[in-house]
Design a protein around this motif. Structure first.
Motif, short mmCIF file in Angstrom:
data_model
loop_
_atom_site.label_atom_id
_atom_site.label_comp_id
_atom_site.label_asym_id
_atom_site.label_seq_id
_atom_site.Cartn_x
_atom_site.Cartn_y
_atom_site.Cartn_z
N GLN A 94 -37.72 2.15 -17.74
CA GLN A 94 -37.31 1.37 -16.57
C GLN A 94 -36.67 2.25 -15.51
OE1 GLN A 94 -34.73 -1.76 -17.90
NE2 GLN A 94 -36.37 -2.89 -18.91
N SER A 95 -35.93 3.27 -15.94
CA SER A 95 -35.26 4.15 -14.98
C SER A 95 -36.12 5.35 -14.60
CB SER A 95 -33.92 4.63 -15.55
OG SER A 95 -34.13 5.50 -16.64
N GLY A 96 -37.31 5.45 -15.17
CA GLY A 96 -38.20 6.56 -14.85
C GLY A 96 -37.72 7.88 -15.42
N SER A 97 -37.05 7.83 -16.55
CA SER A 97 -36.48 9.03 -17.17
C SER A 97 -37.09 9.27 -18.54
CB SER A 97 -34.97 8.86 -17.36
OG SER A 97 -34.34 8.55 -16.15
N SER A 98 -36.92 10.49 -19.01
CA SER A 98 -37.20 10.76 -20.42
C SER A 98 -35.86 10.69 -21.15
CB SER A 98 -37.85 12.14 -20.58
OG SER A 98 -37.00 13.14 -20.08
N TYR A 99 -35.89 10.78 -22.47
CA TYR A 99 -34.63 10.67 -23.21
C TYR A 99 -34.63 11.61 -24.41
CZ TYR A 99 -37.16 7.77 -26.59
OH TYR A 99 -38.05 7.31 -27.51
N THR A 100 -33.43 11.92 -24.84
CA THR A 100 -33.21 12.70 -26.05
C THR A 100 -32.19 11.95 -26.89
OG1 THR A 100 -33.59 14.77 -24.90
CG2 THR A 100 -32.42 14.89 -26.99
N ILE A 101 -32.53 11.67 -28.14
CA ILE A 101 -31.58 10.98 -29.02
C ILE A 101 -30.53 11.98 -29.47
CG2 ILE A 101 -31.31 9.83 -31.24
CD1 ILE A 101 -34.02 8.55 -30.78
N THR A 102 -29.27 11.62 -29.26
CA THR A 102 -28.17 12.52 -29.61
C THR A 102 -27.45 12.08 -30.87
OG1 THR A 102 -26.68 11.32 -28.14
CG2 THR A 102 -27.81 13.25 -27.23
N GLY A 103 -27.67 10.86 -31.31
CA GLY A 103 -27.02 10.40 -32.53
C GLY A 103 -27.56 9.06 -32.97
N ALA A 104 -27.45 8.81 -34.27
CA ALA A 104 -27.90 7.53 -34.82
C ALA A 104 -27.11 7.26 -36.09
CB ALA A 104 -29.39 7.56 -35.12
N ARG A 105 -26.83 5.98 -36.33
CA ARG A 105 -26.19 5.61 -37.58
C ARG A 105 -26.56 4.17 -37.92
NH1 ARG A 105 -20.84 2.78 -37.17
NH2 ARG A 105 -20.61 2.45 -34.95
N VAL A 106 -26.44 3.85 -39.20
CA VAL A 106 -26.75 2.51 -39.67
C VAL A 106 -25.58 2.03 -40.51
CG1 VAL A 106 -28.31 1.11 -41.05
CG2 VAL A 106 -29.22 3.00 -39.69
N ASP A 107 -24.98 0.93 -40.10
CA ASP A 107 -23.98 0.21 -40.90
C ASP A 107 -24.60 -1.15 -41.17
OD1 ASP A 107 -22.10 2.29 -40.88
OD2 ASP A 107 -21.25 1.63 -38.98
N ASN A 108 -23.99 -2.19 -40.65
CA ASN A 108 -24.62 -3.50 -40.73
C ASN A 108 -25.72 -3.63 -39.68
OD1 ASN A 108 -22.99 -4.36 -42.81
ND2 ASN A 108 -21.41 -5.11 -41.42
N ARG A 109 -25.66 -2.79 -38.67
CA ARG A 109 -26.66 -2.72 -37.62
C ARG A 109 -27.02 -1.25 -37.40
NH1 ARG A 109 -27.72 -7.04 -34.83
NH2 ARG A 109 -28.24 -5.99 -32.89
N ALA A 110 -28.06 -1.01 -36.64
CA ALA A 110 -28.46 0.35 -36.29
C ALA A 110 -27.96 0.68 -34.89
CB ALA A 110 -29.97 0.48 -36.34
N TYR A 111 -27.41 1.87 -34.72
CA TYR A 111 -26.88 2.33 -33.44
C TYR A 111 -27.57 3.64 -33.09
CZ TYR A 111 -23.13 -0.88 -34.70
OH TYR A 111 -22.42 -1.99 -35.08
N VAL A 112 -28.09 3.72 -31.86
CA VAL A 112 -28.73 4.95 -31.39
C VAL A 112 -28.08 5.32 -30.06
CG1 VAL A 112 -30.87 5.97 -30.56
CG2 VAL A 112 -30.91 4.49 -32.54
N THR A 113 -27.64 6.56 -29.96
CA THR A 113 -27.10 7.08 -28.72
C THR A 113 -28.08 8.10 -28.18
OG1 THR A 113 -24.87 6.82 -29.57
CG2 THR A 113 -25.12 8.24 -27.66
N ALA A 114 -28.34 8.02 -26.88
CA ALA A 114 -29.31 8.91 -26.26
C ALA A 114 -28.83 9.38 -24.89
CB ALA A 114 -30.65 8.21 -26.12
#
Length: 69
Positions: free
Chosen positions: A45-65
């Motif tokens: 949507q923003s016309g950007s590429s991305y790099t995932i910098t972190g991820a974790r799973v507890d009761n839900r999944a969290y992804v930081t990019a």
């Protein structure tokens, strides 16, 4: 004295230009695949590429990019 002022000016301008291009975002979902799909959608949507910098799973999944212009 002039070289110190020049160094300070270059440092400030470098930080400003770097922070204007890199943006961070976090997406949550029930699975890592769904969270990554949200990141991919926001990047598209923003016309950007991305790099995932972190991820974790507890009761839900969290992804930081980081979005890259």
């Amino acid at each position: 004295m002039i070289s110190i002022k020049n160094f300070a000016a270059v440092t400030v301008l470098s930080l400003i230009s770097f922070t204007s291009f890199a943006q961070s975002l976090t997406a949550t979902a029930t699975t890592l695949e769904d969270a990554e799909a949200k990141v991919a959608s926001l990047a598209a949507q923003s016309g950007s590429s991305y790099t995932i910098t972190g991820a974790r799973v507890d009761n839900r999944a969290y992804v930081t990019a980081r979005l890259l212009k």
